[in-house]
Write a protein that holds these residues in place. Structure first.
Motif, PDB file in Angstrom:
ATOM      1  N   LYS A  67       0.837  -1.197   0.000  1.00  0.00           N
ATOM      2  CA  LYS A  67       0.000   0.000   0.000  1.00  0.00           C
ATOM      3  C   LYS A  67       0.880   1.257   0.000  1.00  0.00           C
ATOM      4  CE  LYS A  67      -4.068  -2.061   2.180  1.00  0.00           C
ATOM      5  NZ  LYS A  67      -5.039  -1.982   3.294  1.00  0.00           N
ATOM      6  N   LYS A  68       0.331   2.309  -0.556  1.00  0.00           N
ATOM      7  CA  LYS A  68       1.114   3.499  -0.809  1.00  0.00           C
ATOM      8  C   LYS A  68       0.814   4.622   0.178  1.00  0.00           C
ATOM      9  CE  LYS A  68       0.867   2.080  -5.623  1.00  0.00           C
ATOM     10  NZ  LYS A  68       2.116   1.322  -5.488  1.00  0.00           N
ATOM     11  N   VAL A  69       1.733   5.579   0.228  1.00  0.00           N
ATOM     12  CA  VAL A  69       1.565   6.764   1.061  1.00  0.00           C
ATOM     13  C   VAL A  69       1.465   7.969   0.128  1.00  0.00           C
ATOM     14  CG1 VAL A  69       2.558   8.219   2.867  1.00  0.00           C
ATOM     15  CG2 VAL A  69       2.906   5.729   2.930  1.00  0.00           C
ATOM     16  N   ILE A  70       0.408   8.739   0.277  1.00  0.00           N
ATOM     17  CA  ILE A  70       0.234   9.947  -0.529  1.00  0.00           C
ATOM     18  C   ILE A  70       0.407  11.163   0.360  1.00  0.00           C
ATOM     19  CG2 ILE A  70      -1.389  11.326  -1.886  1.00  0.00           C
ATOM     20  CD1 ILE A  70      -2.583   8.817  -2.983  1.00  0.00           C
ATOM     21  N   ILE A  71       1.310  12.052  -0.043  1.00  0.00           N
ATOM     22  CA  ILE A  71       1.591  13.257   0.736  1.00  0.00           C
ATOM     23  C   ILE A  71       1.075  14.462  -0.019  1.00  0.00           C
ATOM     24  CG2 ILE A  71       3.353  14.709   1.822  1.00  0.00           C
ATOM     25  CD1 ILE A  71       4.250  11.154   0.912  1.00  0.00           C
ATOM     26  N   CYS A  72       0.128  15.156   0.567  1.00  0.00           N
ATOM     27  CA  CYS A  72      -0.441  16.366  -0.015  1.00  0.00           C
ATOM     28  C   CYS A  72       0.175  17.570   0.696  1.00  0.00           C
ATOM     29  CB  CYS A  72      -1.955  16.362   0.158  1.00  0.00           C
ATOM     30  SG  CYS A  72      -2.782  17.780  -0.576  1.00  0.00           S
ATOM     31  N   SER A  73       0.917  18.388  -0.046  1.00  0.00           N
ATOM     32  CA  SER A  73       1.659  19.479   0.567  1.00  0.00           C
ATOM     33  C   SER A  73       1.592  20.729  -0.293  1.00  0.00           C
ATOM     34  CB  SER A  73       3.125  19.057   0.758  1.00  0.00           C
ATOM     35  OG  SER A  73       3.931  20.153   1.157  1.00  0.00           O
ATOM     36  N   PRO A  74       1.690  21.914   0.315  1.00  0.00           N
ATOM     37  CA  PRO A  74       1.678  23.156  -0.460  1.00  0.00           C
ATOM     38  C   PRO A  74       3.060  23.572  -0.942  1.00  0.00           C
ATOM     39  CG  PRO A  74       1.638  23.691   1.855  1.00  0.00           C
ATOM     40  CD  PRO A  74       1.623  22.179   1.765  1.00  0.00           C
ATOM     41  N   LEU A  75       4.103  22.872  -0.505  1.00  0.00           N
ATOM     42  CA  LEU A  75       5.477  23.337  -0.713  1.00  0.00           C
ATOM     43  C   LEU A  75       6.199  22.494  -1.750  1.00  0.00           C
ATOM     44  CD1 LEU A  75       6.320  23.891   3.043  1.00  0.00           C
ATOM     45  CD2 LEU A  75       5.536  25.575   1.397  1.00  0.00           C
ATOM     46  N   ILE A  76       6.346  23.038  -2.941  1.00  0.00           N
ATOM     47  CA  ILE A  76       6.963  22.318  -4.034  1.00  0.00           C
ATOM     48  C   ILE A  76       8.416  21.975  -3.737  1.00  0.00           C
ATOM     49  CG2 ILE A  76       7.527  22.393  -6.498  1.00  0.00           C
ATOM     50  CD1 ILE A  76       4.510  22.344  -5.776  1.00  0.00           C
ATOM     51  N   ALA A  77       9.185  22.963  -3.298  1.00  0.00           N
ATOM     52  CA  ALA A  77      10.612  22.736  -3.045  1.00  0.00           C
ATOM     53  C   ALA A  77      10.815  21.653  -1.991  1.00  0.00           C
ATOM     54  CB  ALA A  77      11.283  24.037  -2.614  1.00  0.00           C
ATOM     55  N   LEU A  78       9.991  21.676  -0.936  1.00  0.00           N
ATOM     56  CA  LEU A  78      10.120  20.699   0.138  1.00  0.00           C
ATOM     57  C   LEU A  78       9.732  19.299  -0.343  1.00  0.00           C
ATOM     58  CD1 LEU A  78      10.804  20.312   3.111  1.00  0.00           C
ATOM     59  CD2 LEU A  78       8.405  20.711   3.652  1.00  0.00           C
ATOM     60  N   MET A  79       8.674  19.205  -1.160  1.00  0.00           N
ATOM     61  CA  MET A  79       8.263  17.904  -1.682  1.00  0.00           C
ATOM     62  C   MET A  79       9.364  17.299  -2.550  1.00  0.00           C
ATOM     63  SD  MET A  79       4.188  18.017  -2.573  1.00  0.00           S
ATOM     64  CE  MET A  79       4.154  19.537  -3.512  1.00  0.00           C
ATOM     65  N   LYS A  80       9.960  18.114  -3.400  1.00  0.00           N
ATOM     66  CA  LYS A  80      11.022  17.613  -4.269  1.00  0.00           C
ATOM     67  C   LYS A  80      12.222  17.151  -3.456  1.00  0.00           C
ATOM     68  CE  LYS A  80       9.959  20.310  -8.438  1.00  0.00           C
ATOM     69  NZ  LYS A  80      10.418  21.375  -9.361  1.00  0.00           N
ATOM     70  N   MET A 310       7.570  28.229   4.825  1.00  0.00           N
ATOM     71  CA  MET A 310       7.537  26.943   5.513  1.00  0.00           C
ATOM     72  C   MET A 310       8.517  25.955   4.901  1.00  0.00           C
ATOM     73  SD  MET A 310       3.412  26.586   5.929  1.00  0.00           S
ATOM     74  CE  MET A 310       3.093  27.082   4.247  1.00  0.00           C
ATOM     75  N   GLY A 311       9.121  25.153   5.759  1.00  0.00           N
ATOM     76  CA  GLY A 311      10.035  24.133   5.278  1.00  0.00           C
ATOM     77  C   GLY A 311      11.458  24.599   5.106  1.00  0.00           C
ATOM     78  N   VAL A 312      11.749  25.871   5.406  1.00  0.00           N
ATOM     79  CA  VAL A 312      13.095  26.409   5.242  1.00  0.00           C
ATOM     80  C   VAL A 312      13.915  26.119   6.495  1.00  0.00           C
ATOM     81  CG1 VAL A 312      14.451  28.499   4.888  1.00  0.00           C
ATOM     82  CG2 VAL A 312      12.264  28.227   3.729  1.00  0.00           C
ATOM     83  N   ASP A 313      15.105  25.575   6.312  1.00  0.00           N
ATOM     84  CA  ASP A 313      15.985  25.224   7.428  1.00  0.00           C
ATOM     85  C   ASP A 313      17.173  26.174   7.442  1.00  0.00           C
ATOM     86  OD1 ASP A 313      17.179  24.023   9.542  1.00  0.00           O
ATOM     87  OD2 ASP A 313      17.908  22.276   8.443  1.00  0.00           O
TER      88      ASP A 313
END
Length: 475
Positions: A67-80, A310-313
């Motif tokens: 079974k798969k995991v689907i991640i729905c996120s607003p942050l393109i850079a973080l998803m990549k 968001m997602g910036v370190d």
């Protein structure tokens, strides 16, 4: 459970992590047993780790059900970035579904993790039909507060990204899947709204860690309307080399450009400053992002809008200046929390003039006006501590009463510093560089900050289209 502990320990090495935090373990336990979970964890806490561990741990236990995991996120850079990291793990396949993509691997379901924005998962009829065929164990909604802050019409304005308010439809597409909702900053009001949209049951597992960053001192100062008068002290600090590594947040592209050009015009030879907003060239964005992660970089100041979001370190940044007032309390907490990620003493310097107060949430005004008389303001609490005022929307009254255990009190905020009786009180480095005080501004007419101003402070340019790191069609 012993086998699970061993499996988790073996898989943590893929992420260069030695131990898993109790809250992370609770999230992992929930999604391993197909239970819904809502987790609010501070920036830098590592809230993505549990679902990233899910497939490797299943494989380690010999329980991988395909079974798969689907991640729905607003942050393109973080998803990549997360997709790339997961793909480096042997036997794990992760794909990113972006705008205009017709990836055959996705069509065939050849993945363990699928990262995509809601515009693709629920807004694109083709991919909605394709993805509906897959067996899914877990739906991850990252930065779930954007469901309410971006997905809903507000004040007569259309929603920034309307498909965020339709994410709840994914439950009907995968009725057997559990939902993991994650956020770094979510008020109690937003949390209640999101629970309804995502159709969470009353027995949902809730994990909440306060967004309070005790290591960040909060300092508020009113400044003149002129950038030259308000920020001249920065020029002096850069000129003599005493200015520390600092992130400057602005509420509009125009303000960020004006501040950047002011500093560059005053110090033409200065190479330690850069600017980041939604219109910045992608190559330059990448260069700045790399410099933000490198404490040895010569980059000393980044003037940015919320596009640096968001997602910036950030590494090695212990000072943040907010030039103007964020519209929402969520934005305020997010921007302050970008510095001091390693727990070292840091400072958030909140600079504002009267016009900056126009159109911001009441909760934000209460932070800036804490300690002042509110006799002419309705439904406003007069807080004596800025930290308590800032965190009030995120906590119940019983939890809020415990926040004053910050030690020492002078490191809490400028109001606490002013009444602290200890003998070791001292201002932070950036406070000492800041020359203006409220007394310095006494000659300036004190205008009443109210939403009834007929003159707008750059209102047409105040929206930077938050975090526009998008390569998808939002129409």
């Amino acid at each position: 459970m012993a086998d699970l502990k061993v499996a988790v320990k073996n898989c943590l090495k893929y992420f260069n992590v030695v131990t898993i935090k109790p809250e992370q373990q609770r999230i992992l336990d929930a999604i391993l047993t197909y239970k819904d979970c809502m987790a609010v964890l501070p920036t830098g806490f590592g809230k993505s780790l549990p679902y990233q561990l899910l497939i490797p741990v299943k494989k380690e236990l010999g329980q991988n059900d395909g079974k798969k995991v689907i991640i729905c996120s607003p942050l393109i850079a973080l998803m990549k970035d997360q997709c790339e990291r997961l793909s480096q793990i042997s036997g794990v396949r992760a794909v990113y579904l972006g705008g205009g993509c017709r990836d055959p691997a996705v069509e065939r379901g050849e993945f363990d993790y699928l990262f995509a924005a809601p515009e693709m998962l629920v807004g694109d009829q083709h991919w909605r039909s394709v993805c509906q065929k897959f067996q899914v164990s877990t739906i991850v909604i990252d930065e779930f507060h954007t469901i309410a802050t971006w997905g809903e019409d507000e004040g007569g304005k259309k929603a920034f990204r309307k498909w965020f308010s339709y994410i709840g439809e994914m439950r009907s597409l995968y009725p057997e899947a559990s939902v993991l909702a994650l956020s770094a900053t979510c008020t109690q009001k937003i949390s209640s709204r999101v629970k309804k949209i995502l159709n969470f049951s009353t027995n949902i597992i809730e994990i909440c860690v306060s967004p309070n960053k005790e290591n960040i001192k909060i300092v508020v100062q009113k400044i003149p309307n002129s950038i030259e008068m308000a920020l001249g002290w920065i020029i002096e600090g850069l000129h003599d080399g005493t200015f520390p590594r600092t992130l400057i947040y602005c509420m509009s592209i125009k303000d960020s450009s004006n501040i950047y050009m002011y500093i560059k015009n005053e110090l033409p030879e200065c190479t330690c400053i850069d600017m980041f907003h939604s219109e910045t060239d992608d190559k330059k964005k990448s260069k700045i992002m790399e410099a933000l992660k490198d404490p040895s970089s010569e980059l000393k100041i980044v003037v940015a809008t919320s596009a640096l979001g968001m997602g910036v370190d950030l590494v090695g940044f212990y000072n943040v200046i907010l030039y103007g007032c964020p519209k929402s309390i969520v934005d305020l907490v997010q921007e302050i929390g970008r510095v001091g990620r390693d727990g070292q003493c840091s400072t958030a310097l909140l600079l504002h003039n009267s016009y900056h107060m126009i159109g911001v949430e009441k909760e934000v005004k209460e932070v800036y006006k804490a300690g002042k008389s509110t006799s002419n303001t309705t439904n406003t609490i007069n807080y004596s501590c800025r930290r308590v005022a800032m965190l009030a929307p995120f906590h119940k009254a019983t939890e809020l009463s415990q926040l004053k255990e910050v030690e020492p009190v002078h490191s809490c905020c400028d109001l606490c510093y002013s009444i602290c009786q200890c003998v070791s009180c001292s201002q932070t480095r950036i406070e000492k560089l800041f020359h203006f005080t409220l007394d310095d501004l006494s000659a300036e007419e004190e205008e009443e900050e109210t939403d009834e101003y007929t003159e707008s402070y750059e209102s047409s340019d105040n929206e930077d289209i938050d975090n526009l790191l998008l390569d998808i069609n939002l129409d």
